[in-house]
Scaffold this active site. Structure first.
Site, PDB file in Angstrom:
ATOM      1  N   ARG A  77     -33.029  57.675   9.245  1.00  0.00           N
ATOM      2  CA  ARG A  77     -33.628  57.985  10.551  1.00  0.00           C
ATOM      3  C   ARG A  77     -34.263  56.722  11.146  1.00  0.00           C
ATOM      4  NH1 ARG A  77     -34.088  63.390  10.907  1.00  0.00           N
ATOM      5  NH2 ARG A  77     -33.600  62.909  13.052  1.00  0.00           N
ATOM      6  N   GLU A 220     -34.640  78.522   0.527  1.00  0.00           N
ATOM      7  CA  GLU A 220     -33.701  77.928   1.491  1.00  0.00           C
ATOM      8  C   GLU A 220     -32.313  77.687   0.896  1.00  0.00           C
ATOM      9  OE1 GLU A 220     -34.930  74.130   3.109  1.00  0.00           O
ATOM     10  OE2 GLU A 220     -33.196  73.988   4.417  1.00  0.00           O
ATOM     11  N   GLU A 222     -29.239  76.727   2.210  1.00  0.00           N
ATOM     12  CA  GLU A 222     -28.619  76.324   3.485  1.00  0.00           C
ATOM     13  C   GLU A 222     -27.107  76.504   3.409  1.00  0.00           C
ATOM     14  OE1 GLU A 222     -29.708  72.514   5.161  1.00  0.00           O
ATOM     15  OE2 GLU A 222     -28.035  72.565   6.582  1.00  0.00           O
ATOM     16  N   LYS A 262     -35.923  80.409   4.630  1.00  0.00           N
ATOM     17  CA  LYS A 262     -35.451  79.385   5.564  1.00  0.00           C
ATOM     18  C   LYS A 262     -33.926  79.469   5.621  1.00  0.00           C
ATOM     19  CE  LYS A 262     -35.953  74.495   6.634  1.00  0.00           C
ATOM     20  NZ  LYS A 262     -36.923  73.434   6.817  1.00  0.00           N
ATOM     21  N   SER A 304     -32.618  73.899  11.435  1.00  0.00           N
ATOM     22  CA  SER A 304     -31.797  73.629  12.621  1.00  0.00           C
ATOM     23  C   SER A 304     -30.400  73.155  12.247  1.00  0.00           C
ATOM     24  CB  SER A 304     -32.491  72.641  13.559  1.00  0.00           C
ATOM     25  OG  SER A 304     -32.773  71.411  12.929  1.00  0.00           O
ATOM     26  N   GLY A 306     -28.512  70.567  12.304  1.00  0.00           N
ATOM     27  CA  GLY A 306     -27.640  69.684  13.074  1.00  0.00           C
ATOM     28  C   GLY A 306     -27.374  70.195  14.482  1.00  0.00           C
ATOM     29  N   TYR A 393     -30.430  65.861   2.455  1.00  0.00           N
ATOM     30  CA  TYR A 393     -31.793  65.814   2.949  1.00  0.00           C
ATOM     31  C   TYR A 393     -32.696  64.992   2.064  1.00  0.00           C
ATOM     32  CZ  TYR A 393     -34.915  67.167   6.474  1.00  0.00           C
ATOM     33  OH  TYR A 393     -35.721  67.095   7.562  1.00  0.00           O
TER      34      TYR A 393
HETATM   35  P1  13P Z   1     -33.043  70.508   9.727  1.00  0.00           P
HETATM   36  O1  13P Z   1     -33.849  71.375  10.663  1.00  0.00           O
HETATM   37  O2  13P Z   1     -32.900  69.095  10.193  1.00  0.00           O
HETATM   38  O3  13P Z   1     -31.745  71.151   9.353  1.00  0.00           O
HETATM   39  O4  13P Z   1     -33.890  70.382   8.379  1.00  0.00           O
HETATM   40  C1  13P Z   1     -33.938  71.433   7.539  1.00  0.00           C
HETATM   41  C2  13P Z   1     -34.697  71.190   6.314  1.00  0.00           C
HETATM   42  O5  13P Z   1     -34.381  71.727   5.278  1.00  0.00           O
HETATM   43  C3  13P Z   1     -35.901  70.383   6.343  1.00  0.00           C
HETATM   44  O6  13P Z   1     -36.887  70.910   5.496  1.00  0.00           O
END
Ligand code: 13P
Length: 393
Positions: A77, A220, A222, A262, A304, A306, A393
């Site tokens: 970043r 979470e 994802e 999440k 979020s 992406g 991440y």
């Molecule tokens: P993003 O919202 O960028 O997908 O990040 C998710 C995340 O797991 C950060 O804790």
């Protein structure tokens, strides 16, 4: 007839709450509640505090600022604005976020990376104290990242259970009150039974260990945006994943009133040509959650993943057009930080402006949590997507 009049003692729902009931002796002809041993709820000495923490994070008009990028990801970043990945630069950026005046009106919790949990402002004030004074609960990323899952279809699993109990106890002492563990599921690579089960089991063990140590676990799994699949395929995978996650959470006696979720929103894959409107994303996502998540869970805090800042906010807003069984809110990293980072650009003179853009994004998502957001007047930068294939991440 007698059987029809039996009092309704639902084993299934009681177990779902992380409670255990012993069935009555097989010889009884009529079951009464007295024949069951008292309910035992496992969450231990922190139970009341966990429920309080979870509910304060899941409070009206507020959500989570995820600022827990690992040093490697934070480096990427910083590189995007031409800065070197040094501890001083990471500290400067995190100071900008943690000290934004008035942030607590919209943000109830901030997830930190371990380095940040122990860092201070240049004036020597702990970041944790800056957050607490602003009414923001400090949280901590506790997983140790993803590695290849042997025996799978090129999928991954999440490390970090070894030593987690003692690390969590230390994080609590340092001021953390909630935790995050992010594992991922890939649709184009399967997902295989093995990968889904491993993801769910890891999350459940982590959740139980966090609760034992006073940290509210954010659960979470994802589901990555990568892929050409349509929204129906995402829905099917999400239902399967959450089914497995709750199965193992229950087996590990996790107290549902003291967790936060999440999830990824249910959307088409990033490379799918058929895009979905916020209304469709909301309909699919809420249907999936209503089928899988008990109302005992206080909050759903979306990632979020992406999406652009505006897209993530519009989707959240669409999900809050009518009442939900849980608080439906955000835990965004990229969708809260993108414009902030660009506005700052590493220049100390831009700190105030960057903090203002953080407040603008936080307020937009606060309004979306209340179902009152409109994208009118949003900048072009906020509309830019941030999807990166295979994002870590
Ligand atoms: P993003 O919202 O960028 O997908 O990040 C998710 C995340 O797991 C950060 O804790």
């Amino acid at each position: 007839m007698a059987a029809l009049l039996k009092p309704a003692v639902s084993l299934a729902s009681s177990q779902f709450m992380g409670q255990s009931l012993k069935p009555a002796a097989a010889s009884s002809s009529v079951a009464t509640t007295q024949q069951y041993t008292p309910l035992s709820i496992r969450a231990g000495s922190y139970a009341d505090e966990l429920v309080k923490t979870a509910n304060s994070i899941a409070s009206k008009g507020r959500g989570i600022l995820a600022m827990d990028e690992s040093n490697a990801t934070c480096g990427k970043r910083l590189a995007s604005i031409g800065l070197e990945n040094t501890e001083a630069n990471r500290q400067a950026y995190r100071q900008l976020l943690c000290t934004a005046p008035g942030l607590g009106e919209y943000i109830s919790g901030a997830i930190l990376f371990e380095e940040t949990l122990y860092q201070s402002t240049l004036d020597g004030k702990k970041f944790v104290d800056c957050l607490k004074e602003g009414g923001i609960a400090p949280g901590i990323k506790v997983d140790k990242g993803l590695v290849p899952l042997a025996g799978s279809n090129d999928e991954s699993w999440c490390q970090g259970l070894d030593g987690l109990a003692s690390r969590s106890a230390e994080y609590y002492k340092q001021g953390a009150r909630f935790a995050k563990w992010r594992t991922v599921v890939s649709i184009p690579n399967g997902p295989s039974e093995l990968a889904v089960q491993e993801a769910a089991w890891g999350l459940a063990r982590y959740a139980a260990i966090s609760q034992d140590n006073g940290l509210v676990p954010i659960v979470e799994p994802e589901i990555l945006l990568d892929g050409e699949h349509g929204i129906d395929r995402t829905l099917a995978v999400a239902e399967k994943v959450w089914n497995e996650v709750f199965y193992f959470l229950a087996k590990n006696n996790v107290m549902y009133e003291g967790i936060l979720l999440k999830p990824s929103m249910v959307t088409p894959g990033a490379e799918c040509k058929d895009r979905a409107s916020p209304e469709k994303v909301a309909e699919y996502t809420l249907n999936m959650l209503k089928r899988r998540v008990p109302p005992a869970v206080p909050g759903i805090m979306f990632l979020s993943g992406g999406q652009s800042e505006v897209e993530a906010t519009l989707n959240l807003n669409a999900m809050n057009q009518s009442p939900n069984p849980w608080h439906v809110s955000f835990s965004y990293a990229r969708a809260l930080q993108n414009t902030v980072l660009k506005t700052w650009g590493g220049n100390p003179e831009n700190v105030k402006k960057a903090q203002t853009s953080l407040l603008i994004r936080a307020k937009a998502n606060s309004l979306a949590q209340l179902g009152k957001y409109s994208a009118e007047g949003e900048s072009e930068e906020a509309k830019k997507g941030m999807f990166v294939a295979g994002y870590t991440y």
